[in-house]
Design a protein around this motif. Structure first.
Motif, PDB file in Angstrom:
ATOM      1  N   TRP A  75       0.815  -1.213   0.000  1.00 34.01           N
ATOM      2  CA  TRP A  75       0.000   0.000   0.000  1.00 34.01           C
ATOM      3  C   TRP A  75       0.849   1.264   0.000  1.00 34.01           C
ATOM      4  N   ASP A  76       1.983   1.244   0.676  1.00 31.69           N
ATOM      5  CA  ASP A  76       2.828   2.446   0.691  1.00 31.69           C
ATOM      6  C   ASP A  76       3.324   2.779  -0.711  1.00 31.69           C
ATOM      7  N   SER A  77       3.808   1.760  -1.427  1.00 34.78           N
ATOM      8  CA  SER A  77       4.285   1.981  -2.800  1.00 34.78           C
ATOM      9  C   SER A  77       3.160   2.481  -3.687  1.00 34.78           C
ATOM     10  N   ARG A  78       2.004   1.879  -3.564  1.00 31.07           N
ATOM     11  CA  ARG A  78       0.874   2.273  -4.405  1.00 31.07           C
ATOM     12  C   ARG A  78       0.445   3.704  -4.116  1.00 31.07           C
ATOM     13  N   THR A  79       0.435   4.089  -2.850  1.00 30.54           N
ATOM     14  CA  THR A  79       0.055   5.455  -2.500  1.00 30.54           C
ATOM     15  C   THR A  79       1.029   6.457  -3.108  1.00 30.54           C
ATOM     16  N   ASN A  80       2.320   6.166  -3.011  1.00 30.86           N
ATOM     17  CA  ASN A  80       3.326   7.061  -3.580  1.00 30.86           C
ATOM     18  C   ASN A  80       3.195   7.152  -5.099  1.00 30.86           C
ATOM     19  N   GLU A  81       2.906   6.025  -5.738  1.00 31.71           N
ATOM     20  CA  GLU A  81       2.770   6.015  -7.198  1.00 31.71           C
ATOM     21  C   GLU A  81       1.532   6.791  -7.644  1.00 31.71           C
ATOM     22  N   HIS A  82       0.438   6.639  -6.906  1.00 29.76           N
ATOM     23  CA  HIS A  82      -0.755   7.397  -7.252  1.00 29.76           C
ATOM     24  C   HIS A  82      -0.529   8.896  -7.033  1.00 29.76           C
ATOM     25  N   ALA A  83       0.233   9.244  -6.013  1.00 30.64           N
ATOM     26  CA  ALA A  83       0.558  10.650  -5.769  1.00 30.64           C
ATOM     27  C   ALA A  83       1.393  11.208  -6.918  1.00 30.64           C
ATOM     28  N   ALA A  84       2.295  10.393  -7.460  1.00 26.77           N
ATOM     29  CA  ALA A  84       3.116  10.839  -8.598  1.00 26.77           C
ATOM     30  C   ALA A  84       2.251  11.052  -9.838  1.00 26.77           C
ATOM     31  N   ILE A  85       1.277  10.176 -10.038  1.00 29.34           N
ATOM     32  CA  ILE A  85       0.348  10.351 -11.159  1.00 29.34           C
ATOM     33  C   ILE A  85      -0.435  11.648 -10.998  1.00 29.34           C
TER      34      ILE A  85
END
Length: 249
Positions: free
Chosen positions: A181-191
């Motif tokens: 979930w941490d990686s996914r949250t960071n990736e969505h924030a980058a998007i």
């Protein structure tokens, strides 16, 4: 009524007519002009409705020949194809990356606020996996909607149906997503950051990076499962061997 809802409504009416026998199996649908007049919509809307029905297996569009009604067995089997999680993720990387690039040109402040709220829901420590997954899906579907092309939006929603309803695909995604979930949250924030800058290229790249990392996580999980299976078999053989030696003692 929005264009998105309009083509879906027309698709449903055509499907209802097929089920009622008005358009028989094997027969051709009326032409775009006739259908457009019947449903009081544009020919573009008819074309989008037919694309949606073909994706669900109700009809077959044959260029230069016409649009043909498929059998019940054909469209029932064609609703969700048997694909792997890897196939699905590769397709998502293509469709959703381009949707992000299109969305970057159309996004407004309200849409940015919507996506920001969904990221907050995903990253909420009190959220369950199911709640975070729902926010994740809404985030991606919102981008597809913001892209402004109803066919793109429909295709991405269909991909999400496969992700959620095909048992083998769902199992792989759940096993991987539970731990990242941490990686996914960071990736969505980058998007979201790229979308906020109205940068199509950066938005496309950020979405691709998201799926590339997800694909690699799936590969690692599969390798770990394969190694665990080898160890289980080796332990089983070792136990049998030791049991044989004990019996001979």
């Amino acid at each position: 009524m929005s264009e998105q809802r309009l083509y879906q409504s027309v698709a449903k009416q055509i499907r209802d007519a097929i089920e009622a026998g008005e358009f028989p199996v094997g027969g051709r649908l009326p032409g775009e002009r006739e259908l457009a007049e019947r449903f009081n919509v544009s020919r573009v809307t008819i074309r989008e409705a037919e694309i949606a029905l073909e994706a669900l297996g109700w009809i077959s569009i044959k260029t230069g020949s016409g649009v043909y009604v498929l059998s019940r067995d054909a469209h029932a089997a064609g609703r969700l194809p048997d694909v792997t999680a890897f196939d699905l993720t590769a397709a998502r990387a293509v469709f959703e990356a381009e949707a992000a690039a299109l969305a970057a040109a159309n996004i407004d402040d309200d849409a940015l606020a919507e996506l920001d709220a969904l990221i907050c829901q995903m990253s909420d420590p009190s959220a369950t996996d199911a709640e975070a997954s729902v926010a994740d899906q809404k985030f991606h579907e919102a981008i597809a909607r913001i892209a402004g092309n109803p066919v793109v939006e429909y295709c991405i929603k269909l991909i999400w149906r496969m992700r959620n309803e095909l048992p083998k695909v769902k199992q792989v995604y759940q096993s991987v997503c539970h731990h990242d979930w941490d990686s996914r949250t960071n990736e969505h924030a980058a998007i979201l950051s790229a979308l906020r800058n109205r940068d199509p290229q950066a938005s496309r790249a950020a979405m691709r990076d998201h799926f590339h990392r997800l694909f690699e996580a799936m590969m690692a999980a599969e390798e770990a499962e394969a190694l665990a299976e080898v160890r289980r078999r080796m332990q089983h053989d070792r136990d049998r061997f030791m049991a044989t030696l004990s019996a001979q003692a």
